[in-house]
Design a protein around this motif. Structure first.
Motif, PDB file in Angstrom:
ATOM      1  N   GLY A 155      -1.898   7.286   8.644  1.00  0.00           N
ATOM      2  CA  GLY A 155      -2.877   8.339   8.866  1.00  0.00           C
ATOM      3  C   GLY A 155      -4.242   7.811   8.481  1.00  0.00           C
ATOM      4  N   GLY A 156      -5.254   8.634   8.593  1.00  0.00           N
ATOM      5  CA  GLY A 156      -6.617   8.204   8.314  1.00  0.00           C
ATOM      6  C   GLY A 156      -6.780   7.533   6.963  1.00  0.00           C
ATOM      7  N   LEU A 157      -6.129   8.083   5.943  1.00  0.00           N
ATOM      8  CA  LEU A 157      -6.179   7.511   4.594  1.00  0.00           C
ATOM      9  C   LEU A 157      -4.861   6.848   4.225  1.00  0.00           C
ATOM     10  CD1 LEU A 157      -8.142  10.340   2.747  1.00  0.00           C
ATOM     11  CD2 LEU A 157      -9.006   8.146   3.569  1.00  0.00           C
ATOM     12  N   GLY A 158      -4.106   6.421   5.217  1.00  0.00           N
ATOM     13  CA  GLY A 158      -2.852   5.729   4.951  1.00  0.00           C
ATOM     14  C   GLY A 158      -1.774   6.603   4.349  1.00  0.00           C
ATOM     15  N   ALA A 159      -1.915   7.910   4.520  1.00  0.00           N
ATOM     16  CA  ALA A 159      -0.956   8.894   3.980  1.00  0.00           C
ATOM     17  C   ALA A 159      -0.851   8.832   2.461  1.00  0.00           C
ATOM     18  CB  ALA A 159       0.416   8.739   4.629  1.00  0.00           C
ATOM     19  N   GLY A 160      -1.929   8.386   1.815  1.00  0.00           N
ATOM     20  CA  GLY A 160      -1.907   8.275   0.353  1.00  0.00           C
ATOM     21  C   GLY A 160      -1.578   9.580  -0.349  1.00  0.00           C
ATOM     22  N   ARG A 161      -2.168  10.678   0.125  1.00  0.00           N
ATOM     23  CA  ARG A 161      -1.923  11.980  -0.521  1.00  0.00           C
ATOM     24  C   ARG A 161      -0.511  12.468  -0.220  1.00  0.00           C
ATOM     25  NH1 ARG A 161      -7.537  13.741   2.129  1.00  0.00           N
ATOM     26  NH2 ARG A 161      -6.277  12.976   3.858  1.00  0.00           N
TER      27      ARG A 161
ATOM     28  N   ARG B  34       6.804   1.864  -7.275  1.00  0.00           N
ATOM     29  CA  ARG B  34       5.354   1.721  -7.340  1.00  0.00           C
ATOM     30  C   ARG B  34       4.736   1.396  -5.986  1.00  0.00           C
ATOM     31  NH1 ARG B  34       1.602  -2.109  -7.202  1.00  0.00           N
ATOM     32  NH2 ARG B  34      -0.281  -1.850  -8.449  1.00  0.00           N
ATOM     33  N   ASN B  35       5.259   0.378  -5.318  1.00  0.00           N
ATOM     34  CA  ASN B  35       4.634  -0.129  -4.107  1.00  0.00           C
ATOM     35  C   ASN B  35       4.941   0.742  -2.893  1.00  0.00           C
ATOM     36  OD1 ASN B  35       3.255  -2.760  -4.791  1.00  0.00           O
ATOM     37  ND2 ASN B  35       5.270  -3.096  -5.705  1.00  0.00           N
ATOM     38  N   ALA B  36       3.981   0.810  -1.977  1.00  0.00           N
ATOM     39  CA  ALA B  36       4.141   1.544  -0.726  1.00  0.00           C
ATOM     40  C   ALA B  36       3.324   0.825   0.341  1.00  0.00           C
ATOM     41  CB  ALA B  36       3.649   2.984  -0.878  1.00  0.00           C
ATOM     42  N   VAL B  37       3.611   1.140   1.593  1.00  0.00           N
ATOM     43  CA  VAL B  37       2.835   0.620   2.710  1.00  0.00           C
ATOM     44  C   VAL B  37       1.940   1.755   3.202  1.00  0.00           C
ATOM     45  CG1 VAL B  37       2.910  -0.343   5.038  1.00  0.00           C
ATOM     46  CG2 VAL B  37       4.670  -0.987   3.362  1.00  0.00           C
ATOM     47  N   HIS B  38       0.637   1.499   3.218  1.00  0.00           N
ATOM     48  CA  HIS B  38      -0.338   2.489   3.678  1.00  0.00           C
ATOM     49  C   HIS B  38      -1.032   1.955   4.925  1.00  0.00           C
ATOM     50  CE1 HIS B  38      -0.077   4.931  -0.008  1.00  0.00           C
ATOM     51  NE2 HIS B  38       0.030   3.779  -0.640  1.00  0.00           N
TER      52      HIS B  38
END
Length: 195
Positions: free
Chosen positions: A119-125, A143-147
């Protein structure tokens, strides 16, 4: 109990116009190449006709009555961990994913979870919200994720250039490796503890 880990890669959007298929397939192929010792399986929420949650309680307290919910529970019980491929809808996860999470409890517990978000902000929220829900379901958020956000998101989205994942792979492979390392470690640790 088999020592080999089995991890679900869950497509969390059911919209016909979803982007999820592209990053999910890329991640699945990448995961299988990076960790051939782990079995990865794509699980698509579209394949489960889940009603809105309408049970007397979570299946932690009472058996589910919906045959669709029971089928879903049986499927997710097969896995030692979960990686959710999720969009961000209004600063959160999709409604379809929240409903699917609510349709089970005991099957999620004491297993790791991670996320690939776009998404626009990498689905961070959305991913942060997903982690909070996972804690209540007794999963172990890693901890780690792909944004996939900003220019990378627009490069692959039909709203932008509609390009292939290969065009952005170099930008996200490092975080994908980190996510997979977390899932492998926590998957092995929690599986041993459950055993």
């Amino acid at each position: 109990m088999s020592a080999q880990l089995k991890i679900a890669v869950i497509l969390s959007s059911t919209r016909q116009a979803r982007l999820a298929d592209k990053p999910a397939q890329w991640f699945l192929d990448f995961a299988r190449a990076e960790h051939p010792e782990i079995t990865f399986e794509l699980v698509d929420l579209r394949d489960f006709n889940l009603p809105f949650f309408d049970e007397v309680a979570s299946n932690a307290w009472a058996p589910s009555q919906s045959p669709e919910a029971v089928k879903w529970q049986q499927k997710i019980a097969e896995f030692d961990g979960y990686i959710f491929v999720t969009a961000e809808y209004n600063h959160s996860i999709t409604g379809a994913l929240k409903n699917a999470l609510d349709q089970a409890y005991v099957e999620w517990a004491k297993k790791p979870m991670g996320a690939v978000g776009y998404g626009g902000l990498g689905a961070g929220r959305a991913i942060e919200h997903l982690r909070a829900i996972a804690v209540e379901l007794q999963m172990v958020p890693v901890r780690n994720a792909v944004h996939i956000g900003g220019g990378d998101f627009m490069a692959i989205s039909p709203l932008g250039a509609n390009g292939e994942m290969s065009e952005i792979a170099g930008h996200i492979e490092g975080s994908a490796k980190g996510l997979l390392a977390d899932i492998a470690w926590w998957g092995a640790a929690t599986k041993a503890a459950r055993g």
